[in-house]
Structures are given as C-alpha cells and as structure tokens.
Write a protein that holds these residues in place. Structure first.
Motif, PDB file in Angstrom:
ATOM      1  N   VAL B 199       0.847  -1.196   0.000  1.00 40.02           N
ATOM      2  CA  VAL B 199       0.000   0.000   0.000  1.00 40.02           C
ATOM      3  C   VAL B 199       0.884   1.249   0.000  1.00 40.02           C
ATOM      4  O   VAL B 199       0.666   2.196  -0.755  1.00 40.02           O
ATOM      5  CB  VAL B 199      -0.944  -0.001   1.227  1.00 40.02           C
ATOM      6  CG1 VAL B 199      -1.672   1.331   1.337  1.00 40.02           C
ATOM      7  CG2 VAL B 199      -1.947  -1.132   1.129  1.00 40.02           C
ATOM      8  N   ALA B 200       1.924   1.225   0.823  1.00 39.53           N
ATOM      9  CA  ALA B 200       2.817   2.392   0.930  1.00 39.53           C
ATOM     10  C   ALA B 200       3.545   2.642  -0.382  1.00 39.53           C
ATOM     11  O   ALA B 200       3.752   3.801  -0.788  1.00 39.53           O
ATOM     12  CB  ALA B 200       3.815   2.166   2.060  1.00 39.53           C
ATOM     13  N   ALA B 201       3.935   1.556  -1.069  1.00 40.91           N
ATOM     14  CA  ALA B 201       4.716   1.711  -2.294  1.00 40.91           C
ATOM     15  C   ALA B 201       3.841   1.982  -3.507  1.00 40.91           C
ATOM     16  O   ALA B 201       4.346   2.288  -4.591  1.00 40.91           O
ATOM     17  CB  ALA B 201       5.538   0.438  -2.528  1.00 40.91           C
ATOM     18  N   SER B 202       2.493   1.837  -3.331  1.00 37.55           N
ATOM     19  CA  SER B 202       1.600   1.945  -4.481  1.00 37.55           C
ATOM     20  C   SER B 202       1.568   3.384  -5.006  1.00 37.55           C
ATOM     21  O   SER B 202       1.702   4.358  -4.265  1.00 37.55           O
ATOM     22  CB  SER B 202       0.201   1.503  -4.079  1.00 37.55           C
ATOM     23  OG  SER B 202      -0.701   1.851  -5.095  1.00 37.55           O
ATOM     24  N   THR B 203       1.352   3.468  -6.314  1.00 35.48           N
ATOM     25  CA  THR B 203       1.262   4.793  -6.948  1.00 35.48           C
ATOM     26  C   THR B 203      -0.186   5.113  -7.306  1.00 35.48           C
ATOM     27  O   THR B 203      -0.449   5.955  -8.155  1.00 35.48           O
ATOM     28  CB  THR B 203       2.111   4.809  -8.227  1.00 35.48           C
ATOM     29  OG1 THR B 203       1.718   3.701  -9.032  1.00 35.48           O
ATOM     30  CG2 THR B 203       3.573   4.728  -7.917  1.00 35.48           C
ATOM     31  N   GLY B 204      -1.136   4.406  -6.653  1.00 33.22           N
ATOM     32  CA  GLY B 204      -2.551   4.585  -6.981  1.00 33.22           C
ATOM     33  C   GLY B 204      -3.025   6.001  -6.693  1.00 33.22           C
ATOM     34  O   GLY B 204      -2.410   6.752  -5.914  1.00 33.22           O
ATOM     35  N   ALA B 205      -4.160   6.356  -7.300  1.00 36.06           N
ATOM     36  CA  ALA B 205      -4.672   7.724  -7.202  1.00 36.06           C
ATOM     37  C   ALA B 205      -5.153   8.039  -5.787  1.00 36.06           C
ATOM     38  O   ALA B 205      -4.835   9.088  -5.223  1.00 36.06           O
ATOM     39  CB  ALA B 205      -5.802   7.936  -8.204  1.00 36.06           C
ATOM     40  N   ASP B 206      -5.946   7.119  -5.203  1.00 40.17           N
ATOM     41  CA  ASP B 206      -6.439   7.381  -3.856  1.00 40.17           C
ATOM     42  C   ASP B 206      -6.249   6.124  -3.003  1.00 40.17           C
ATOM     43  O   ASP B 206      -5.664   5.138  -3.458  1.00 40.17           O
ATOM     44  CB  ASP B 206      -7.917   7.793  -3.901  1.00 40.17           C
ATOM     45  CG  ASP B 206      -8.746   6.807  -4.696  1.00 40.17           C
ATOM     46  OD1 ASP B 206      -8.340   5.628  -4.776  1.00 40.17           O
ATOM     47  OD2 ASP B 206      -9.776   7.211  -5.268  1.00 40.17           O
ATOM     48  N   ASP B 207      -6.753   6.158  -1.785  1.00 39.82           N
ATOM     49  CA  ASP B 207      -6.566   5.042  -0.873  1.00 39.82           C
ATOM     50  C   ASP B 207      -7.172   3.756  -1.415  1.00 39.82           C
ATOM     51  O   ASP B 207      -6.594   2.673  -1.293  1.00 39.82           O
ATOM     52  CB  ASP B 207      -7.195   5.378   0.487  1.00 39.82           C
ATOM     53  CG  ASP B 207      -6.220   6.184   1.339  1.00 39.82           C
ATOM     54  OD1 ASP B 207      -5.117   6.463   0.819  1.00 39.82           O
ATOM     55  OD2 ASP B 207      -6.577   6.536   2.476  1.00 39.82           O
ATOM     56  N   GLU B 208      -8.376   3.898  -2.033  1.00 38.20           N
ATOM     57  CA  GLU B 208      -9.060   2.717  -2.560  1.00 38.20           C
ATOM     58  C   GLU B 208      -8.208   2.027  -3.621  1.00 38.20           C
ATOM     59  O   GLU B 208      -8.020   0.819  -3.596  1.00 38.20           O
ATOM     60  CB  GLU B 208     -10.416   3.120  -3.165  1.00 38.20           C
ATOM     61  CG  GLU B 208     -11.511   3.340  -2.146  1.00 38.20           C
ATOM     62  CD  GLU B 208     -11.757   2.107  -1.277  1.00 38.20           C
ATOM     63  OE1 GLU B 208     -11.977   1.033  -1.844  1.00 38.20           O
ATOM     64  OE2 GLU B 208     -11.711   2.229  -0.032  1.00 38.20           O
TER      65      GLU B 208
END
Lengths: 447, 351
Positions: B199-208
């Motif tokens: 989750v920390a390393a993710s480059t996703g737009a938002d938390d979801e």
C-alpha cells in the motif's frame, strides 16, 4: 553429367578395390539405412513401452478377489412382515444386508479358526466390498424364497484386500495407509491360506456399471460398452447411407463446376477438424436447439456421425473412382440407365472399399472422447439404458470416457481399472481394423 | 434396391423417435470435481435403496456447473449443481434472467485443503506467511519491496529444511485455488506486513486504488518456475510429486486420506489437518461444500427431493456415514440443513 566426367579417375583401377568416392557413397548409404532402422526402432520401442505398461497395469483387472461365505438369511431381519413379498422386503436397505454379510464373515472366520482378536468387528467388515450387500439384496429380492435359508455367497473383497492379493498393497504400504492396517492384512493372509478367499476371473468387469470411489472393486465396463455399441449403431445407420449417397452424387452425377469444387475442398477440411469442435456444435444444435436429452447415446451418435461422415465420403469416393470407366461405358452401352449402372455395377464393385472406409471411420469414432465431453456423456452413469429405441434417449457412458474418468479417481485401484478398460478398447479397435483388412484382402479387385 | 429402402426407413424411424419429447426420469447433476466423489457415493446408494433410477453425475468444475444450472427451467437442463465455493451474485442474476428464480442452497459439509509432500522427504510445518514469502512475485525484504529472492525453504525461514522451493498449486479454474488465495496468500501477505508495504509503495490515485493494487499484488505469484499451476486434478499433482520428490502439492483432505502411503502432510500454523481439526475450525484452510437445487424441478423430476433428503441424512452426511469415511468433514449444523431441505426453503439474497 558434368560430375561424371569430372569425377572419372584418370588411371584405370580394379573394380574390386573401392576408391574414396565409392567408399563415401557406400558409407552415406549405410548411414541412411541406419537412420531408417533407428526410426523404426523408436516406433517399435514406443509401442512396446505402451503395451507393457498397459498390460502390466491392466491385466490384473480381469481377475478379482472374492470371499466364499455361507450367509444365513434371517427371516426376522429381512422379512418382518413374513409374507415373502418383495415390495415389503425392499424396506430393508443395503445397510441391513451389510450387517448380515458382516456377521457371516465373522462366523466364517471363527469356523476356520482364524484369530481376529486384533481387529474390531468394523475392521473385519471392512474387508468386504460395499458392493456385496447390494448383490445379496438383489439376489434375495429376485428370489424371496431364499429367506430363512443359509446360502453360499461369493462376496467381493474390498479394493485394498484385492490389491494385497495382486501385490499392489504390501505390509509396508499398509502401515502408512489409513484405509487398511497390517493386522487386517494378516487376517487376509490367513483367509487365503484357508482357501476362504481367492482370485478368480472377474465377469463383473464386463457386466457391472461404474462404481463410486468407495468401491473400485465393483466398477465395470457394462454401461460403457453398451453406450458405445448404441452410438456405433446410430453412426452406422446414419453415416453409411448419407455418406454413400453424397459420394455417389459427387462422383457419378454432379457436374464439375465451382460449387462442387467448394464442396470437395470443404469435405477434405472437415475431415481434419478437431473433434472437440463437433462437441461444441452438438451442444448448441442437438441439446440447446433441438432439446434432445443430455448424456444420451442418440446425441453422442449424432455427433460422431458428423465426425465420421467426411472420412466415409472420402473413402467411398476413392472406391468409386477405382472402378474403371469401361464398366460404366459397357453398362450404359447396353442400354442401362445411370441409376441402373450405379446400383447394378459400380456400387457392388466399390463395396469392399466403402466398407473398409466405414469400418475405419467407426473405429475412430469408437475411440473418440473429446466431442462427448460437452454433451454430458462424461458422467457417472450407474443404470443400464433400456433396449433401443427407448435406450437411445437414456443416459449412458462410453468406453473412452470411462478410461478418462477412472484415471481421475483418487483410489489407486482405479489405475488398474483404467488400464483394463484401455485393453478392452484396444481389443475392439484391433478387431475392427482386422475386419477391414480382411474385407479388403478377400474382396478387393484389381483391374 | 432393398438395402437402400431399408436404410431410408431406418432413417425415418430414427428421425421420428428423435422428434418425440421424452419425459426425463433420472436426476441430472453437474459441477465441482471436489464434490463429484461424494455425489457419486450418494447417487450409488440412492439407486440401490430407492425405486428411482440412479442420478447421473457429471464433473466439469463448480463455475461450469452453476452456469449449467442457470441455463433455464426444463427437462433438458440439469437439476442440481455441485459447488465447492459459494454461488456468486452473477450466477444468481444469470439464473433470474433465465427464469430460474428459486434456488435451494444445501451445505453438505466441509473439505480441508492440505499441503503434502513425498512420503520419504523431510517434515514440514508451515505458516501462511512462509507460503506468501515463498511464492509471491514480490516480497518485503529489509523493509523494501523486492522481487522474490528466495530459492530454498530455508531462505524463507531458517526453521524449514533447505529444500528448493517448488509448489504445485491448483489452477485458477479450481475452487481450491480460491481458498488457497484467501486463507493462505492473503493471510500471509497481511501477516508478514507485505500488504502495508505494498500500500505504501503503491502509486494509486487514492486510498481505494492503493488498497486494490496491494491486494492484487498479494495474490501475484512468481513466474520463475517455483510455483506451478496444475490445471488437471489431484491425480496429476500426485504424479508430478512422484516425478519431483522435492515438490510440495496442494490436495483435498479426502484425496490425501486415500493416498497416505505416498504422501506426507504438513501442519499449517501448528495444526495438523484431520477431520477433527477441520470440524472444530482449528485448521485454517478449509471450506464449505455446497450443492444448489433448482426448486422448480422438485415434483417434476421423480425422486429429486428424496435424493436431496437422502444426501443430507445422518446415514450419508453424518459423522459416521460413508461420506465422512471418504474424507468429508461433517457439518455440525447438519440438523438445520435437514430441516431446511424438508421445508424446501429457497436461499435468500447473498449477504
């Protein structure tokens, strides 16, 4: 030709003394011979390996362990109403009969003086097949007068006991096996020494239906063989007339134009279409559209007909083509009509070729399982279908499907059954191919 | 001309019999290959002891079975779908669309998923974290997300034998794989802290989006040959282990119990799988088994209700019945199932 003049030796030499070039050529030829022999050897090795592994695994399935018992059919248990009416006696389930057979086994062991103190009653009963109560129940329901008597009964032994007599299960493997214990096997050994238990020819392999995983010892090929037979009848009845009619039209009557060319190319293509494709077609057409029943030989037969047709058409056309035109010309010359020519002269002469092609097509259809996957024939079918034509619509299995199913079962005893089924299938295929060869040898005519 | 005439008449008769619609008098069942052996055992006993024909049982997989069930109502559709995972909303929607509005859900018991290796090999005792670290495409090492560097089980955890990692796991079409993903990989991913790192390393737009990406990474397996998907059944896995003594395979409990002379079972989180530990819920990797009945066919197909009642009766599905003997873990709430079957209660909407 330039090679020849360039390669000619300048000095005359003895013919008995090979020069370098001749030796090279001879060596190349010897190598080529060796490659050919190696190729044949690879083929033979593969065949030998296949046969050894199948026969080694499967021949034992034709013999089965049985336990000779004297079963007392207690009227108080089996016929509470006391009127020997099969309808009332049906209330006693196989569980009740299982207890009677178990008691008979315990009694038999005591009578033979075999020490069973290391085993519980349940472990003793576990030596018997779960199929035994069903056979006894069928026997009693068919002949209610047996109730009250003590009858001799040969009960099948359980799969692990059978494996022990065939060498598949050993004391070492039993120690690790949760389904059988070494103590049980010692009792089995003692029973064998007393002659209570023996390996004998296993007719139920040919007459019984498939069985669940709890009783591999009773699984048989009966329904599969009958299902295959029903399908072959349908294939023969449909594909032979349709195939022959199509070939006669294409070969003898049709004009040579673009349409017949297209049809010809497509028939050749259809012969090479993978079998599973026909299964998809059958599911959509026969089951979903026409509403024919699932798992029924009629649908299987129709699919296999579609699959066999191109083979038969190609073989029939080749056979018709081989009849010399002079025969047709002579018939037409003496005033026969086209139809008379075909049915009185051309077709009888082409018949051996047509039959050979048909039998080979049937043999291929017999061994095919892929198109049956999608029409519900790869299923657990326990009841025999009734006699045709009603039986064509009732669920049945098929030989190659039975092989496929048995290889997927968890109990190792099914491995033996699968190989046994392969042997039966191979025997049928060899018989059919031999018939085709005999027909060709006997009736083929050369001009 | 005679043979031609004969053939034509036979053809005509054949066409006529094919055209007549037949009333089906046998029960048709399809679905999960895990439930298949249990269904055949019940079908066999049913045929023996009742006056109805033996039901015809097909395999094909849970999803395929449910789809067939939802094809519609009528004699050329099946009556019961066996399933090793719960029915999905998409199946229920498909059913409703085809007129199959009332479905009965029957839970027959539980099945354990066991990890087993060759009988001659070393002993194993796993945790979900170890499985995740052994098989995931990316793992957390020294606080950073890296491509999985582990070569042997000892690299994963020094307590495990120094044996090369090679796992035969069921292919994605199997219901067993879903349970493995959910109860082992996802648990291991969260338990080892990899999920938070993803989750920390993710480059996703938002938390979801970040959570979705992390959850996906939890289930992504390495592709360097250490993890092998088996699309066939357990017999194939067993044959592969036979050829590859270093490998560890995933089996159903019943399959293992029939091959205890060839396989050695591993403990998971300190619990050895057995009928008892699965029934009590201690063993973590287990799942319920179901079958789904088309209610519209009850009373139309002879014997359908008798078959269902017979299936869940104590004689069959009870703790001392033949299904338990084969490896099914009996449902402690069997009485409630029996009552629901007797009352023909259709299933409500999924929670």
């Amino acid at each position: 030709m330039t090679d020849l003049s360039a390669g000619l030796p300048h000095a005359p030499r003895s013919l008995f003394e090979a020069d370098a070039r001749t030796r090279r050529r001879n060596a190349a030829e010897a190598r080529f011979r060796f490659y050919g022999m190696a190729a044949v050897a690879v083929g033979i090795l593969a065949l030998v390996f296949l046969l050894v592994s199948i026969l080694g695994n499967g021949l034992s399935s034709f013999r089965q362990t049985g336990i000779e018992l004297q079963v007392t059919l207690d009227a108080a248990v089996l016929d509470k109403a006391g009127n020997r009416n099969p309808e009332d006696m049906k209330k006693v389930t196989t569980v009740g009969y299982g207890k009677i057979i178990g008691a008979a086994l315990v009694e038999g062991l005591a009578g033979a003086g075999i020490d069973t103190s290391a085993l519980t009653t349940k472990q003793v009963s576990a030596l018997l097949s779960d199929e035994a109560p069903r056979r006894l129940r069928d026997m009693v329901l068919a002949d209610p007068s047996l109730v009250g008597q003590t009858v001799p009964f040969r009960a099948l032994a359980s799969g692990r006991v059978d494996g022990f007599l065939k060498g598949r299960v050993t004391m070492e493997s039993a120690r690790l096996d949760s389904n059988v214990s070494p103590e049980q096997l010692e009792v089995v050994q003692a029973m064998k020494d007393h002659g209570m238990l023996s390996l004998a020819f296993n007719p139920s392999f040919f007459t019984n239906a498939d069985a669940s995983e709890l009783r591999p010892e009773s699984a048989g090929l009966g329904v599969a063989m009958l299902g295959s037979l029903y399908m072959m009848i349908i294939v023969l009845v449909l594909s032979l007339p349709i195939g022959v009619a199509a070939s006669i039209y294409l070969e003898e009557l049709a004009p040579q134009n673009r349409w017949t060319d297209i049809i010809e190319v497509n028939i050749a293509n259809l012969a090479a279409v993978p079998a599973i494709v026909y299964g998809i077609l059958a599911l959509a057409l026969f089951i979903n559209f026409m509403g024919l029943p699932q798992s029924a030989p009629v649908v299987g037969g129709l699919v296999l007909t579609l699959m066999t047709l191109p083979t038969i058409i190609i073989a029939t056309r080749a056979a018709l083509k081989a009849v010399p035109p002079s025969i047709r010309d002579a018939a037409l010359g003496v005033g026969a009509s086209r139809m008379q020519t075909i049915f009185h002269h051309v077709l009888p002469l082409a018949m051996p070729g047509i039959l050979t092609g048909t039998i080979l097509g049937l043999a291929r259809a017999l061994g095919e399982s892929a198109p049956l996957l999608l029409i519900g024939m790869v299923a657990f079918v326990k009841d025999y279908p009734s006699a045709p034509p009603q039986g064509f619509m009732e669920p049945a299995s098929a030989l190659p499907v039975q092989v496929y199913q048995w290889t997927q079962r968890a109990d190792p005893a099914f491995v033996e059954r699968a190989s046994g089924a392969i042997i039966v299938l191979l025997v049928f295929l060899i018989a059919m191919n031999a018939t085709a060869i005999l027909l060709r040898r006997r009736f083929e005519r050369r001009w | 001309m005679k043979p031609v005439l004969l053939c034509t008449s036979v053809l005509a008769i054949g066409a006529m019999t094919a055209g007549v619609a037949q009333a089906r008098d046998n029960i048709q069942i399809a679905g999960s290959s895990t439930v298949l052996p249990y269904a055949t055992i019940v079908a066999e006993a049913f045929g023996e002891n009742f006056d109805f024909p033996t039901p015809v049982v097909e395999g094909g997989g849970s999803g395929a079975g449910r789809k067939k069930l939802c094809e519609g109502v009528g004699e050329n559709t099946i009556d019961i779908a066996n399933s090793s995972s719960r029915i999905k909303q998409s199946d229920i929607d498909l059913c409703a669309q085809n007129g199959v509005t009332e479905i009965m859900e029957v839970r027959i018991g539980y099945d354990g998923i066991v990890f087993a290796s060759d009988i001659a090999g070393p002993d194993f005792a796993f945790t979900p974290e170890q499985w995740f670290n052994a098989l995931a495409a990316e793992v957390v090492k020294d606080g950073a997300v890296v491509a999985n560097p582990n070569k042997t089980w000892a690299d994963v955890d020094a307590a495990l034998p120094a044996q090369n990692i090679l796992a035969f796991i069921p292919g994605t079409k199997h219901g067993t794989r879903e349970v493995f993903d959910l109860n082992v990989l996802e648990q291991g991913c969260k338990g080892s802290g990899a999920y938070d790192a993803f989750v920390a390393a993710s480059t996703g737009a938002d938390d979801e989006a970040k959570k979705a990406e992390a959850a996906e990474k939890c289930l992504a397996l390495r592709t360097d040959g250490a993890s092998v998907d088996i699309d066939g059944d357990y017999t194939e896995t067993l044959a592969r282990i036979d050829a590859n003594k270093n490998a560890i395979g995933i089996f159903g409990l019943s399959f293992y119990q029939n091959n205890t002379d060839k396989l050695k079972v591993a403990a998971m989180s300190g619990i050895t799988p057995s009928v008892e530990t699965i029934a009590s819920g201690e063993y973590p990797v287990s799942r319920p088994l179901f079958f789904y009945v088309k209610k519209a066919h009850i009373g139309v197909i002879p014997g359908l209700k008798d078959y269902i009642e017979f299936f869940v009766s104590d004689d069959m599905a009870g703790p001392d019945g033949p299904l338990a003997a084969y490896g099914l873990v009996s449902d402690p709430e069997l009485a409630a199932t029996q009552a629901a079957v007797a009352a023909e209660t259709p299933m409500g909407p999924l929670e």
